[in-house]
Design a protein around this motif. Structure first.
Motif, PDB file in Angstrom:
ATOM      1  N   VAL A  57      52.161 -37.963  12.176  1.00  0.00           N
ATOM      2  CA  VAL A  57      51.469 -37.477  13.375  1.00  0.00           C
ATOM      3  C   VAL A  57      50.872 -36.089  13.139  1.00  0.00           C
ATOM      4  CG1 VAL A  57      52.922 -38.835  14.938  1.00  0.00           C
ATOM      5  CG2 VAL A  57      53.634 -36.515  14.304  1.00  0.00           C
ATOM      6  N   ILE A  95      47.672 -46.694  14.673  1.00  0.00           N
ATOM      7  CA  ILE A  95      47.416 -46.613  16.105  1.00  0.00           C
ATOM      8  C   ILE A  95      46.296 -45.593  16.270  1.00  0.00           C
ATOM      9  CG2 ILE A  95      48.364 -46.187  18.398  1.00  0.00           C
ATOM     10  CD1 ILE A  95      51.129 -46.756  17.265  1.00  0.00           C
ATOM     11  N   GLU A  97      43.063 -43.807  18.478  1.00  0.00           N
ATOM     12  CA  GLU A  97      42.523 -43.479  19.797  1.00  0.00           C
ATOM     13  C   GLU A  97      41.083 -43.964  19.903  1.00  0.00           C
ATOM     14  OE1 GLU A  97      42.017 -39.527  22.668  1.00  0.00           O
ATOM     15  OE2 GLU A  97      41.913 -39.324  20.482  1.00  0.00           O
ATOM     16  N   VAL A 131      44.128 -47.590  21.313  1.00  0.00           N
ATOM     17  CA  VAL A 131      44.558 -47.250  22.670  1.00  0.00           C
ATOM     18  C   VAL A 131      43.476 -46.444  23.373  1.00  0.00           C
ATOM     19  CG1 VAL A 131      46.996 -47.323  22.063  1.00  0.00           C
ATOM     20  CG2 VAL A 131      45.753 -45.174  21.861  1.00  0.00           C
ATOM     21  N   SER A 135      45.002 -41.114  25.539  1.00  0.00           N
ATOM     22  CA  SER A 135      46.410 -41.509  25.521  1.00  0.00           C
ATOM     23  C   SER A 135      47.068 -41.279  24.165  1.00  0.00           C
ATOM     24  CB  SER A 135      46.548 -42.989  25.913  1.00  0.00           C
ATOM     25  OG  SER A 135      45.833 -43.822  25.023  1.00  0.00           O
ATOM     26  N   LEU A 136      46.300 -40.763  23.195  1.00  0.00           N
ATOM     27  CA  LEU A 136      46.813 -40.473  21.848  1.00  0.00           C
ATOM     28  C   LEU A 136      45.953 -39.377  21.249  1.00  0.00           C
ATOM     29  CD1 LEU A 136      48.810 -41.677  19.609  1.00  0.00           C
ATOM     30  CD2 LEU A 136      46.794 -42.868  18.731  1.00  0.00           C
ATOM     31  N   ASP A 137      46.528 -38.571  20.403  1.00  0.00           N
ATOM     32  CA  ASP A 137      45.768 -37.512  19.740  1.00  0.00           C
ATOM     33  C   ASP A 137      45.218 -38.037  18.402  1.00  0.00           C
ATOM     34  OD1 ASP A 137      44.658 -35.182  18.891  1.00  0.00           O
ATOM     35  OD2 ASP A 137      46.499 -33.986  18.925  1.00  0.00           O
ATOM     36  N   VAL A 140      47.715 -42.154  14.610  1.00  0.00           N
ATOM     37  CA  VAL A 140      49.092 -42.154  14.109  1.00  0.00           C
ATOM     38  C   VAL A 140      49.187 -43.254  13.065  1.00  0.00           C
ATOM     39  CG1 VAL A 140      51.508 -42.614  14.678  1.00  0.00           C
ATOM     40  CG2 VAL A 140      50.104 -41.250  16.235  1.00  0.00           C
TER      41      VAL A 140
END
Length: 333
Positions: A57, A95, A97, A131, A135-137, A140
């Motif tokens: 992350v 994952i 964004e 996503v 909702s995510l930076d 990941v």
């Protein structure tokens, strides 16, 4: 225990250990997990197999000396190496964004491909999720890895006098992340030490009886690894302050930020505990490898009335190195 999860629970220190013990070990406990290694090692047919997983992350995702993709491969491969295994196969999960730039993803994946080639491993399965924006930076990545412990290496009991070795300068990854994240306008050679530990496997295999244990000092740095080692033994640790390899530029930035390089993450270093009688031989062998040319003996285990870790300088001064309890720098890997 805290009622909510905080950033400090991911720093790799005392709070991380408590979270793992009070929630994950309590619910998932088995002999492989409770061994607390960087990888689980178990017999599968005629082979001794090691298996590990890690999620990445890091912020920023591109930094001097690498990117999140390089970290994802090196981190998992290195966890297998310090378990004595030859890495063979990886899985990867992304994952992403919504709105993430395709060219960035391509660069990350190309880097992962190149690192796999260097490590002689293959990514054989994976997964991708996208996503909603916000909702995510950015991204990941999770990687898992399987390797075979061909030599039969296993951890051994630590004794008084056993030496502690590090395969190069410390704190370089964590410090570089800080410099890049905070856009610090300072001069100096700042670059992550992110690299594969696979070149050291030959030494591990040859000196498997002399090497008591190994770890790669990622979150929480060298100090955290040493505390983990110390918990498994009745001895304390004396560090030789002047022998700990820290670049002047790394020391300067840490002093400016109020950090201690001993707690800053490395992503291409190995800490080894070696039998006292064999330490000089192992040292020379590691130094003969290009990526290990700066290997040093930085301390030893010693009998103490009050078990602790301290560093000692040439003037006889001592400084206690406590377990990490405060937040230093989140999202470094």
């Amino acid at each position: 225990m805290d009622e909510i999860i905080k950033l400090i629970h991911g720093d790799g220190g005392k709070h991380t250990s408590q979270l793992i013990e009070e929630i994950f070990y309590k619910n998932f406990q088995n002999k492989y997990l409770l061994d607390q290694g960087d990888a689980a090692t178990f017999q599968l047919g005629n082979e001794l197999i090691s298996y590990t997983t890690d999620s990445f992350v890091v912020k920023p995702i591109f930094f001097r000396g690498g990117n999140i993709g390089k970290l994802a491969v090196c981190g998992t491969v290195n966890d297998l190496v310090v378990s004595g295994a030859t890495p063979l196969y990886l899985s990867t999960g992304f994952i992403i964004e919504e709105g993430f730039e395709r060219k960035k993803l391509e660069k990350i994946v190309e880097t992962m491909r190149d690192m796999c080639t260097q490590a002689n491993v293959s990514i054989v399965t994976g997964d991708t999720k996208v996503v909603e924006k916000g909702s995510l930076d950015e991204i990941v990545i999770n990687t898992s890895g399987v390797g075979v412990n061909y030599s039969g290496y296993k951890k051994n009991k630590i004794d008084a006098g056993d030496k502690i070795l590090i395969t190069g300068g410390i704190g370089e990854h964590g410090t570089t992340i800080a410099v890049d994240r905070y856009h610090m306008k300072i001069s100096g050679d700042y670059q992550s030490d992110c690299a594969l530990l696979t070149p050291f496997l030959s030494v591990v295999n040859e000196y498997k009886e002399a090497i008591k244990c190994m770890r790669d000092p990622t979150r929480g740095g060298v100090a955290t690894v040493l505390h983990e080692f110390m918990k498994t033994t009745e001895y304390g640790i004396c560090l030789y302050e002047e022998e700990i390899p820290i670049k002047p530029s790394i020391r300067a930035v840490n002093k400016l930020l109020g950090f201690d390089p001993l707690y800053m993450a490395c992503e291409g270093r190995m800490v080894l505990v070696v039998k006292r009688e064999e330490a000089d031989k192992v040292l020379r062998m590691l130094q003969s490898i290009e990526s290990g040319k700066d290997t040093c003996i930085i301390g030893e285990f010693a009998q103490m009335e009050d078990k602790m870790i301290y560093s000692r300088n040439s003037f006889g001064g001592k400084r206690i190195i406590p377990e990490l309890v405060s937040s230093i720098l989140p999202r470094i890997c």
